[in-house]
Scaffold this motif. Structure first.
Motif, PDB file in Angstrom:
ATOM      1  N   GLY A  28     -14.824 -31.106 -35.573  1.00 51.09           N
ATOM      2  CA  GLY A  28     -15.018 -32.459 -36.071  1.00 51.09           C
ATOM      3  C   GLY A  28     -16.468 -32.825 -36.326  1.00 51.09           C
ATOM      4  N   ASP A  29     -17.383 -31.985 -35.865  1.00 56.48           N
ATOM      5  CA  ASP A  29     -18.815 -32.228 -36.023  1.00 56.48           C
ATOM      6  C   ASP A  29     -19.360 -31.232 -37.047  1.00 56.48           C
ATOM      7  OD1 ASP A  29     -21.581 -32.389 -35.811  1.00 56.48           O
ATOM      8  OD2 ASP A  29     -21.590 -32.417 -33.616  1.00 56.48           O
ATOM      9  N   HIS A  30     -19.688 -31.720 -38.232  1.00 59.85           N
ATOM     10  CA  HIS A  30     -20.151 -30.835 -39.314  1.00 59.85           C
ATOM     11  C   HIS A  30     -21.372 -30.015 -38.917  1.00 59.85           C
ATOM     12  CE1 HIS A  30     -17.463 -32.445 -42.463  1.00 59.85           C
ATOM     13  NE2 HIS A  30     -17.487 -33.527 -41.696  1.00 59.85           N
ATOM     14  N   THR A  31     -22.185 -30.510 -37.987  1.00 61.84           N
ATOM     15  CA  THR A  31     -23.366 -29.753 -37.558  1.00 61.84           C
ATOM     16  C   THR A  31     -22.974 -28.553 -36.697  1.00 61.84           C
ATOM     17  OG1 THR A  31     -23.761 -31.058 -35.543  1.00 61.84           O
ATOM     18  CG2 THR A  31     -24.760 -31.869 -37.600  1.00 61.84           C
ATOM     19  N   LYS A  32     -21.718 -28.496 -36.247  1.00 60.86           N
ATOM     20  CA  LYS A  32     -21.256 -27.389 -35.392  1.00 60.86           C
ATOM     21  C   LYS A  32     -20.366 -26.403 -36.148  1.00 60.86           C
ATOM     22  CE  LYS A  32     -22.094 -29.615 -31.217  1.00 60.86           C
ATOM     23  NZ  LYS A  32     -23.148 -29.321 -30.436  1.00 60.86           N
ATOM     24  N   TYR A  77       5.293 -13.659 -35.406  1.00 63.17           N
ATOM     25  CA  TYR A  77       4.163 -14.385 -35.970  1.00 63.17           C
ATOM     26  C   TYR A  77       3.627 -15.300 -34.875  1.00 63.17           C
ATOM     27  CZ  TYR A  77       1.948 -18.087 -38.748  1.00 63.17           C
ATOM     28  OH  TYR A  77       1.087 -19.017 -39.256  1.00 63.17           O
ATOM     29  N   ILE A  78       2.330 -15.234 -34.618  1.00 67.21           N
ATOM     30  CA  ILE A  78       1.708 -16.002 -33.533  1.00 67.21           C
ATOM     31  C   ILE A  78       0.618 -16.895 -34.117  1.00 67.21           C
ATOM     32  CG2 ILE A  78       0.435 -15.854 -31.369  1.00 67.21           C
ATOM     33  CD1 ILE A  78       1.680 -13.049 -30.997  1.00 67.21           C
ATOM     34  N   TYR A  79       0.637 -18.178 -33.743  1.00 66.19           N
ATOM     35  CA  TYR A  79      -0.350 -19.150 -34.221  1.00 66.19           C
ATOM     36  C   TYR A  79      -1.174 -19.689 -33.056  1.00 66.19           C
ATOM     37  CZ  TYR A  79      -2.446 -23.584 -35.408  1.00 66.19           C
ATOM     38  OH  TYR A  79      -3.342 -24.590 -35.546  1.00 66.19           O
ATOM     39  N   GLY A  80      -2.473 -19.829 -33.281  1.00 65.10           N
ATOM     40  CA  GLY A  80      -3.356 -20.472 -32.313  1.00 65.10           C
ATOM     41  C   GLY A  80      -4.635 -20.925 -32.998  1.00 65.10           C
ATOM     42  N   HIS A  81      -5.500 -21.587 -32.254  1.00 70.62           N
ATOM     43  CA  HIS A  81      -6.768 -22.044 -32.827  1.00 70.62           C
ATOM     44  C   HIS A  81      -7.888 -21.901 -31.807  1.00 70.62           C
ATOM     45  CE1 HIS A  81      -7.091 -25.990 -30.716  1.00 70.62           C
ATOM     46  NE2 HIS A  81      -5.781 -25.892 -30.687  1.00 70.62           N
ATOM     47  N   VAL A  82      -9.121 -21.802 -32.316  1.00 67.52           N
ATOM     48  CA  VAL A  82     -10.279 -21.619 -31.438  1.00 67.52           C
ATOM     49  C   VAL A  82     -11.314 -22.725 -31.598  1.00 67.52           C
ATOM     50  CG1 VAL A  82     -10.032 -19.125 -31.087  1.00 67.52           C
ATOM     51  CG2 VAL A  82     -11.256 -19.967 -33.110  1.00 67.52           C
ATOM     52  N   ASP A  83     -10.988 -23.753 -32.375  1.00 69.40           N
ATOM     53  CA  ASP A  83     -11.878 -24.915 -32.424  1.00 69.40           C
ATOM     54  C   ASP A  83     -11.515 -25.855 -31.277  1.00 69.40           C
ATOM     55  OD1 ASP A  83      -9.424 -25.495 -33.818  1.00 69.40           O
ATOM     56  OD2 ASP A  83     -10.360 -27.272 -34.697  1.00 69.40           O
ATOM     57  N   VAL A  84     -12.424 -26.764 -30.953  1.00 73.14           N
ATOM     58  CA  VAL A  84     -12.214 -27.661 -29.812  1.00 73.14           C
ATOM     59  C   VAL A  84     -12.550 -29.102 -30.182  1.00 73.14           C
ATOM     60  CG1 VAL A  84     -12.683 -25.862 -28.093  1.00 73.14           C
ATOM     61  CG2 VAL A  84     -14.571 -27.305 -28.908  1.00 73.14           C
ATOM     62  N   GLN A  85     -12.137 -30.004 -29.310  1.00 73.80           N
ATOM     63  CA  GLN A  85     -12.519 -31.415 -29.390  1.00 73.80           C
ATOM     64  C   GLN A  85     -13.958 -31.560 -28.896  1.00 73.80           C
ATOM     65  OE1 GLN A  85     -10.833 -34.373 -30.179  1.00 73.80           O
ATOM     66  NE2 GLN A  85      -9.119 -33.199 -30.988  1.00 73.80           N
ATOM     67  N   THR A 113      -7.981 -24.229 -21.897  1.00 78.22           N
ATOM     68  CA  THR A 113      -6.529 -24.292 -22.092  1.00 78.22           C
ATOM     69  C   THR A 113      -6.140 -24.745 -23.489  1.00 78.22           C
ATOM     70  OG1 THR A 113      -6.340 -26.564 -21.263  1.00 78.22           O
ATOM     71  CG2 THR A 113      -6.063 -24.790 -19.667  1.00 78.22           C
ATOM     72  N   ASP A 114      -7.054 -25.321 -24.245  1.00 79.41           N
ATOM     73  CA  ASP A 114      -6.758 -25.794 -25.595  1.00 79.41           C
ATOM     74  C   ASP A 114      -7.886 -25.373 -26.517  1.00 79.41           C
ATOM     75  OD1 ASP A 114      -5.738 -27.070 -27.834  1.00 79.41           O
ATOM     76  OD2 ASP A 114      -6.297 -29.072 -27.167  1.00 79.41           O
ATOM     77  N   ASN A 115      -7.878 -24.241 -27.013  1.00 76.89           N
ATOM     78  CA  ASN A 115      -6.829 -23.259 -27.078  1.00 76.89           C
ATOM     79  C   ASN A 115      -7.421 -21.856 -27.034  1.00 76.89           C
ATOM     80  OD1 ASN A 115      -4.587 -22.029 -29.397  1.00 76.89           O
ATOM     81  ND2 ASN A 115      -3.812 -22.972 -27.586  1.00 76.89           N
ATOM     82  N   LYS A 116      -8.712 -21.766 -26.609  1.00 76.17           N
ATOM     83  CA  LYS A 116      -9.371 -20.455 -26.551  1.00 76.17           C
ATOM     84  C   LYS A 116      -8.752 -19.562 -25.481  1.00 76.17           C
ATOM     85  CE  LYS A 116     -13.806 -22.281 -28.124  1.00 76.17           C
ATOM     86  NZ  LYS A 116     -15.200 -22.525 -27.750  1.00 76.17           N
ATOM     87  N   GLY A 117      -8.482 -20.115 -24.320  1.00 78.96           N
ATOM     88  CA  GLY A 117      -7.873 -19.342 -23.239  1.00 78.96           C
ATOM     89  C   GLY A 117      -6.544 -18.738 -23.645  1.00 78.96           C
ATOM     90  N   PRO A 118      -5.623 -19.550 -24.210  1.00 76.61           N
ATOM     91  CA  PRO A 118      -4.360 -18.979 -24.671  1.00 76.61           C
ATOM     92  C   PRO A 118      -4.518 -17.942 -25.786  1.00 76.61           C
ATOM     93  CG  PRO A 118      -4.106 -21.321 -24.310  1.00 76.61           C
ATOM     94  CD  PRO A 118      -5.579 -21.022 -24.168  1.00 76.61           C
ATOM     95  N   VAL A 119      -5.483 -18.121 -26.699  1.00 72.89           N
ATOM     96  CA  VAL A 119      -5.723 -17.113 -27.734  1.00 72.89           C
ATOM     97  C   VAL A 119      -6.104 -15.794 -27.070  1.00 72.89           C
ATOM     98  CG1 VAL A 119      -7.257 -16.402 -29.623  1.00 72.89           C
ATOM     99  CG2 VAL A 119      -6.309 -18.723 -29.589  1.00 72.89           C
ATOM    100  N   LEU A 120      -7.037 -15.850 -26.125  1.00 72.10           N
ATOM    101  CA  LEU A 120      -7.430 -14.624 -25.418  1.00 72.10           C
ATOM    102  C   LEU A 120      -6.269 -14.018 -24.648  1.00 72.10           C
ATOM    103  CD1 LEU A 120     -11.011 -15.461 -24.120  1.00 72.10           C
ATOM    104  CD2 LEU A 120     -10.360 -13.576 -25.617  1.00 72.10           C
ATOM    105  N   ALA A 121      -5.455 -14.852 -24.021  1.00 71.95           N
ATOM    106  CA  ALA A 121      -4.306 -14.346 -23.265  1.00 71.95           C
ATOM    107  C   ALA A 121      -3.349 -13.594 -24.189  1.00 71.95           C
ATOM    108  CB  ALA A 121      -3.590 -15.497 -22.563  1.00 71.95           C
TER     109      ALA A 121
END
Length: 193
Positions: A28-32, A77-85, A113-121
């Motif tokens: 959500g932060d364009h600088t990131k 087919y597995i879906y996940g995301h690695v961006d955060v709030q 837990t939302d959602n980098k940890g589950p992606v790695l798991a």
């Protein structure tokens, strides 16, 4: 996991999660946005280390990672995301949100837990069970926290190729409200096509 045998699988997994949590991939932060691309690249490297192939799909603003592995058997087919709030100490964090911290057996860090940890798991699970005759496709994105811009258009464009012949879908973007994992087995509004 070959590099993990000397330090132990759990320690290696925790080290990797700590590295991923440290990436401030607030979509959500364009600088990131550089950080979002950094975590997507880290995901791609991890998939390639496992012997998978990676494709980055341009969805207009960020990229999405694909992985295709083990082309036999049923298609999962597995879906996940690695961006955060966003996460700041002023928001009520008692520890640095981008430094994975263990307190009384619990791990705290933005994305754990939302959602980098589950992606790695899931990546660890896929790597551990690569001998199972299942074709696995992952789509890991970096825009979920801001509405998954471009994902619907991408799925429509690739419906007859990447998304064709799917037998099962796992969406692991969920929460652990207690010490017990949550398991969602249906979504309101979903329909078979």
């Amino acid at each position: 996991y070959s590099e993990c045998w000397s330090v132990g699988l759990l320690q290696c997994s925790l080290h990797r999660l700590k590295e991923w949590v440290a990436v401030q991939s607030d979509s959500g932060d364009h600088t990131k946005w550089g950080e979002v691309e950094r975590i997507l690249n880290m995901t791609a490297v991890r998939i390639q280390e496992m012997g998978g192939t990676v494709e980055f799909a341009d969805v207009g603003t960020h990229q999405v990672v694909y992985h295709i592995s083990c082309p036999v058997g049923k298609l999962l087919y597995i879906y996940g995301h690695v961006d955060v709030q966003p996460a700041k100490m002023a928001d009520g964090w008692t520890t640095d949100p981008f430094n994975l911290t263990k307190i009384k057996g619990n791990l705290y860090g933005r994305g754990a837990t939302d959602n980098k940890g589950p992606v790695l798991a899931w990546l660890h699970a896929v790597e551990s069970y690569q001998e199972i005759p299942v074709n696995i496709k992952l789509i890991i994105e970096g825009l979920e926290e801001v509405g998954s811009h471009g994902l619907l258009e991408l799925t429509r464009k690739r419906n007859d190729s990447f998304f064709a012949d799917v037998d099962f879908i796992v969406i692991f973007d969920n929460v652990w409200a207690t010490r017990t994992p949550a398991l969602t087995y249906g979504n309101r509004g979903s329909r078979c096509m």
